[in-house]
Design a protein around this motif. Structure first.
Motif, PDB file in Angstrom:
ATOM      1  N   VAL A  65       7.806  -3.272   4.379  1.00  0.00           N
ATOM      2  CA  VAL A  65       7.747  -4.722   4.519  1.00  0.00           C
ATOM      3  C   VAL A  65       6.445  -5.079   5.235  1.00  0.00           C
ATOM      4  CG1 VAL A  65      10.245  -5.086   4.589  1.00  0.00           C
ATOM      5  CG2 VAL A  65       9.007  -4.631   6.722  1.00  0.00           C
ATOM      6  N   MET A  66       6.028  -6.332   5.105  1.00  0.00           N
ATOM      7  CA  MET A  66       4.892  -6.796   5.884  1.00  0.00           C
ATOM      8  C   MET A  66       5.296  -6.737   7.352  1.00  0.00           C
ATOM      9  SD  MET A  66       2.524 -10.195   5.366  1.00  0.00           S
ATOM     10  CE  MET A  66       3.831 -11.410   5.634  1.00  0.00           C
ATOM     11  N   THR A  67       4.438  -6.207   8.201  1.00  0.00           N
ATOM     12  CA  THR A  67       4.869  -5.914   9.563  1.00  0.00           C
ATOM     13  C   THR A  67       3.884  -6.403  10.611  1.00  0.00           C
ATOM     14  OG1 THR A  67       5.883  -4.148  10.889  1.00  0.00           O
ATOM     15  CG2 THR A  67       3.816  -3.621   9.777  1.00  0.00           C
ATOM     16  N   MET A  68       4.216  -6.095  11.867  1.00  0.00           N
ATOM     17  CA  MET A  68       3.447  -6.527  13.028  1.00  0.00           C
ATOM     18  C   MET A  68       3.271  -5.357  13.985  1.00  0.00           C
ATOM     19  SD  MET A  68       1.960  -8.519  15.132  1.00  0.00           S
ATOM     20  CE  MET A  68       1.982 -10.042  14.186  1.00  0.00           C
ATOM     21  N   MET A  69       2.201  -5.350  14.751  1.00  0.00           N
ATOM     22  CA  MET A  69       1.972  -4.344  15.781  1.00  0.00           C
ATOM     23  C   MET A  69       2.877  -4.589  16.987  1.00  0.00           C
ATOM     24  SD  MET A  69      -2.055  -4.712  15.247  1.00  0.00           S
ATOM     25  CE  MET A  69      -1.752  -6.059  14.080  1.00  0.00           C
ATOM     26  N   GLU A  70       3.185  -3.500  17.695  1.00  0.00           N
ATOM     27  CA  GLU A  70       4.089  -3.617  18.825  1.00  0.00           C
ATOM     28  C   GLU A  70       3.424  -3.316  20.167  1.00  0.00           C
ATOM     29  OE1 GLU A  70       7.844  -1.045  19.905  1.00  0.00           O
ATOM     30  OE2 GLU A  70       8.440  -2.610  18.482  1.00  0.00           O
TER      31      GLU A  70
END
Length: 263
Positions: A123-128
């Protein structure tokens, strides 16, 4: 690939990343000493007598077998990133991440389908955290440089919440639509706190243009502004370039960040 430090020197702008690297070395146990043998020296009949004691009974034991489950491994071409398991990321680790690059700008709203076309679990994701930001910033910088570009962005997860979709500045600038409240992650596989606290300077701005409002999110390398590089900027979901500044490549989305937990 260039190291993160070389990227920062080349840019002269990126903030200091602090990826945490741990190296574990196996322990090696030292061997013991054999106990000394006992020898009976003597003569006469006693040496030839057989003991009347019964020999000790030896019971054979079967060594226990422990099955070690192999650590999850990401598919070839995906970076394996180890996260601290929390409720916000489903208490899972490691995480697989990959940037799908495009030399021509893409629409952020196409990011999800692009990731799933690459892998059905992605899925399109984000950094943590900082380690993940360093990985993405380095990949983006190196790719832009190979294309002869100095600035550019990629699409990442993050959509404006309904009550903050407005052209009314009083609403947008109000306490309910600030940097930590105006956006949410679509895919619940990442702790959003890092995202909420790493906006580019003066972002999220929630600009509007004719029919569209900045409701999506991008991550950019900006070679001219240290306060905007390697940070997040809200952007139009349905536009591939900034309509009010179409030649500025810092707003062009040259790909999408995809992620997944290994199944």
């Amino acid at each position: 690939m260039r190291s993160v430090s070389s990227v920062l020197i080349a840019l002269g702008l990126l903030a200091t990343f602090k990826p945490a690297d741990a190296i574990f070395r196996p322990g090696y146990g030292g061997g013991g000493h054999r106990p000394p043998s006992s020898y009976h020296h003597g003569g006469g009949e006693e040496d030839c007598k057989t003991s009347s004691s019964a020999p000790a009974t030896t019971t054979a034991t079967t060594p226990s077998t422990t099955t070690v489950k192999p650590a999850p491994k990401c598919p070839a071409g995906w970076e394996t990133l180890f996260r601290a398991p929390t409720e916000a990321n489903g208490n899972r680790s490691p995480y697989c991440m990959k940037i799908l690059f495009s030399e021509t700008p893409i629409l952020i709203e196409s990011g999800q389908s692009r990731c799933q076309a690459e892998n059905s679990n992605a899925v399109m994701t984000m950094m943590e955290g900082e380690g993940e930001r360093a990985f993405v910033a380095t990949q983006l910088y190196n790719t832009l440089t190979s294309w002869g570009r100095k600035s550019g962005a990629i699409a990442v997860d993050g959509v404006r919440v309904r009550n903050c979709v407005s052209k009314d500045r009083a609403v947008l600038d109000g306490p309910d639509c600030g940097p930590t409240k105006s956006y949410a992650l679509t895919n619940q596989n990442t702790n959003p706190n890092f995202f909420f606290n790493n906006w580019a300077q003066n972002e999220p701005s929630a600009n509007a243009w004719t029919y569209d409002i900045e409701e999506c999110n991008q991550f950019a390398i900006d070679s001219k502004n240290i306060n905007r590089t390697a940070r997040f900027n809200d952007f139009y979901c349905k536009m591939d370039v900034a309509p009010n500044d179409p030649t500025n490549t810092v707003y062009w989305n040259f790909g999408v960040l995809c992620g997944m937990y290994q199944q």
